[in-house]
Write a protein that holds these residues in place. Structure first.
Motif, PDB file in Angstrom:
ATOM      1  N   LEU A 135       0.823  -1.199   0.000  1.00 53.98           N
ATOM      2  CA  LEU A 135       0.000   0.000   0.000  1.00 53.98           C
ATOM      3  C   LEU A 135       0.862   1.257   0.000  1.00 53.98           C
ATOM      4  CD1 LEU A 135      -2.884   1.136   0.124  1.00 53.98           C
ATOM      5  CD2 LEU A 135      -2.733   1.026   2.623  1.00 53.98           C
ATOM      6  N   LEU A 136       1.954   1.203   0.778  1.00 57.24           N
ATOM      7  CA  LEU A 136       2.873   2.345   0.847  1.00 57.24           C
ATOM      8  C   LEU A 136       3.513   2.616  -0.521  1.00 57.24           C
ATOM      9  CD1 LEU A 136       4.285   4.471   2.601  1.00 57.24           C
ATOM     10  CD2 LEU A 136       6.034   2.764   3.135  1.00 57.24           C
ATOM     11  N   HIS A 137       3.901   1.534  -1.186  1.00 58.28           N
ATOM     12  CA  HIS A 137       4.488   1.679  -2.529  1.00 58.28           C
ATOM     13  C   HIS A 137       3.482   2.286  -3.518  1.00 58.28           C
ATOM     14  CE1 HIS A 137       8.448   0.006  -2.062  1.00 58.28           C
ATOM     15  NE2 HIS A 137       7.981  -1.133  -1.500  1.00 58.28           N
ATOM     16  N   LEU A 138       2.255   1.812  -3.425  1.00 54.78           N
ATOM     17  CA  LEU A 138       1.220   2.345  -4.319  1.00 54.78           C
ATOM     18  C   LEU A 138       0.972   3.820  -4.072  1.00 54.78           C
ATOM     19  CD1 LEU A 138      -1.385  -0.586  -4.265  1.00 54.78           C
ATOM     20  CD2 LEU A 138       0.126   0.067  -6.149  1.00 54.78           C
ATOM     21  N   ILE A 139       0.976   4.211  -2.812  1.00 50.66           N
ATOM     22  CA  ILE A 139       0.785   5.622  -2.462  1.00 50.66           C
ATOM     23  C   ILE A 139       1.936   6.458  -2.999  1.00 50.66           C
ATOM     24  CG2 ILE A 139       0.703   7.269  -0.545  1.00 50.66           C
ATOM     25  CD1 ILE A 139      -0.813   5.093   1.046  1.00 50.66           C
ATOM     26  N   GLN A 140       3.158   5.938  -2.855  1.00 45.16           N
ATOM     27  CA  GLN A 140       4.333   6.662  -3.367  1.00 45.16           C
ATOM     28  C   GLN A 140       4.278   6.826  -4.884  1.00 45.16           C
ATOM     29  OE1 GLN A 140       7.482   4.185  -1.834  1.00 45.16           O
ATOM     30  NE2 GLN A 140       7.722   5.406   0.058  1.00 45.16           N
ATOM     31  N   ILE A 141       3.840   5.746  -5.556  1.00 48.22           N
ATOM     32  CA  ILE A 141       3.716   5.806  -7.028  1.00 48.22           C
ATOM     33  C   ILE A 141       2.667   6.838  -7.430  1.00 48.22           C
ATOM     34  CG2 ILE A 141       2.963   4.519  -9.069  1.00 48.22           C
ATOM     35  CD1 ILE A 141       4.186   2.013  -7.732  1.00 48.22           C
ATOM     36  N   ALA A 142       1.544   6.847  -6.700  1.00 43.01           N
ATOM     37  CA  ALA A 142       0.457   7.784  -7.005  1.00 43.01           C
ATOM     38  C   ALA A 142       0.919   9.220  -6.805  1.00 43.01           C
ATOM     39  CB  ALA A 142      -0.759   7.476  -6.133  1.00 43.01           C
ATOM     40  N   ILE A 143       1.631   9.463  -5.732  1.00 43.73           N
ATOM     41  CA  ILE A 143       2.120  10.826  -5.451  1.00 43.73           C
ATOM     42  C   ILE A 143       3.112  11.260  -6.521  1.00 43.73           C
ATOM     43  CG2 ILE A 143       3.506  12.206  -3.834  1.00 43.73           C
ATOM     44  CD1 ILE A 143       2.256  10.535  -1.562  1.00 43.73           C
ATOM     45  N   THR A 144       4.008  10.341  -6.884  1.00 44.16           N
ATOM     46  CA  THR A 144       4.997  10.658  -7.927  1.00 44.16           C
ATOM     47  C   THR A 144       4.311  10.975  -9.251  1.00 44.16           C
ATOM     48  OG1 THR A 144       6.588   9.156  -6.865  1.00 44.16           O
ATOM     49  CG2 THR A 144       7.014   9.794  -9.159  1.00 44.16           C
TER      50      THR A 144
END
Length: 356
Positions: free
Chosen positions: A13-22
């Motif tokens: 979930l953290l990775h997905l959030i980081q990808i979304a923010i990027t």
């Protein structure tokens, strides 16, 4: 086991959030950058076109208005290679202000740069909108034998607009004989087309055709077109047996256009002995007045186009006897109309009808 799964889920979930923010940051930066780039490109293109317009016009204008036809090649010497799209746009715009007398100058300029070949490429496109735009431009700047095969094919197109502009080109520069080929024209001719042809005949041709030939067509829209053009170009209709079929037509639109034309032909209705075939003109006017769509105004249109008192009187009788609300109109004219002659004739008619 559950703890391990839970931790793995949190990491994902953290990775997905980081990808979304990027992705959001990149998108936030990219959108204004692309917008600025497109705006800059558009303004740059507009500035370039403006510079080219000014450059081309400074050379073209003097030639079109004051130049000698023998000096047309000087344009190429002064301009060299041109942006054909911009150049065509200028010639197309200018051609709208020139009649047939000066149109040849436009055609000579277009021929120097072989703009016809450039336009033909667009005519051959599948997209109808691009094809139509190219055909409209070709009408204004002219064409040669090179375009005949394409235009002759397009004059039979099922697309009304494509067919219309192809025929316009052939009338102006090709071998489309209006007086002969429109007689067998199989398509219905819309009012939009008729108006377009009218402006073509009026402003682009040295001499308009004689439209009486179209009255022999089996296509009723062509007959209507012929009658309208005869009226607009003030061509007279001889009242002879040669035209008895059209004069006796039962088509309501044909009858309307016919009487409008006869109203314009003052000589046709000034003679009280005028016959249409075997039918006296008075009988024709009586039959016309009986039609449901005829109004007092349409009858007065004929009244005002003749100096023959007998015909004038007969027209007023027709209004009184046959036209809807005609009796009331005659009674009004007898007391209120500013035309003293009409006023007096209406009073006399009412007196006769009342036996006074």
């Amino acid at each position: 086991m559950l703890t391990s799964v839970y931790n793995s889920f949190n990491v994902l979930l953290l990775h997905l959030i980081q990808i979304a923010i990027t992705f959001f940051i990149i998108l936030a930066l990219a959108v204004p950058c692309v917008t600025l780039l497109l705006s800059w490109s558009r303004k740059r293109g507009e500035r370039r076109r403006k510079i080219l317009h000014q450059k081309y016009e400074e050379v073209i204008f003097p030639f079109l208005y004051h130049g000698n036809m023998n000096h047309v090649h000087d344009i190429r010497k002064k301009l060299g290679k041109v942006d054909k799209k911009v150049f065509i746009g200028i010639l197309n715009d200018l051609s709208r202000y020139f009649t047939y007398k000066d149109q040849d100058k436009i055609r000579k300029i277009a021929a120097i740069y072989d703009l016809e070949s450039y336009i033909l490429k667009n005519i051959r496109w599948i997209l109808p909108s691009r094809k139509i735009k190219a055909l409209k431009i070709l009408v204004n700047i002219g064409f040669t034998q090179k375009s005949y095969p394409v235009l002759q094919k397009l004059q039979r197109s099922k697309d009304l607009i494509i067919r219309f502009y192809a025929i316009q080109n052939l009338i102006l520069y090709g071998n489309f004989d209006v007086e002969k080929e429109f007689i067998d024209y199989k398509y219905p001719l819309s009012l939009w087309e008729q108006m377009g042809y009218f402006f073509l005949f009026k402003y682009k041709l040295e001499k308009e055709p004689h439209f009486s030939a179209l009255l022999y067509s089996p296509n009723v829209t062509i007959i209507l077109f012929g009658l309208r053009m005869m009226r607009l170009f003030h061509q007279s209709l001889d009242i002879t047996r040669n035209y008895e079929k059209i004069l006796m037509s039962k088509d309501s639109q044909v009858q309307i256009e016919l009487y409008r034309l006869l109203a314009m032909n003052k000589d046709s209705i000034d003679n009280p002995a005028t016959n249409v075939g075997f039918y006296p003109l008075e009988d024709m006017l009586s039959n016309y007045a009986r039609l449901d769509y005829v109004t007092t105004d349409s009858m007065l249109d004929i009244y005002h186009h003749t100096d023959n008192v007998a015909i004038k009187k007969h027209i007023l009788i027709c209004i009184y006897d046959y036209v809807k609300e005609g009796k009331a109109d005659i009674e009004y004219f007898a007391t209120h109309h500013e035309d003293e002659t009409l006023n007096e004739m209406c009073r006399n008619l009412i007196s006769e009808k009342n036996g006074k």
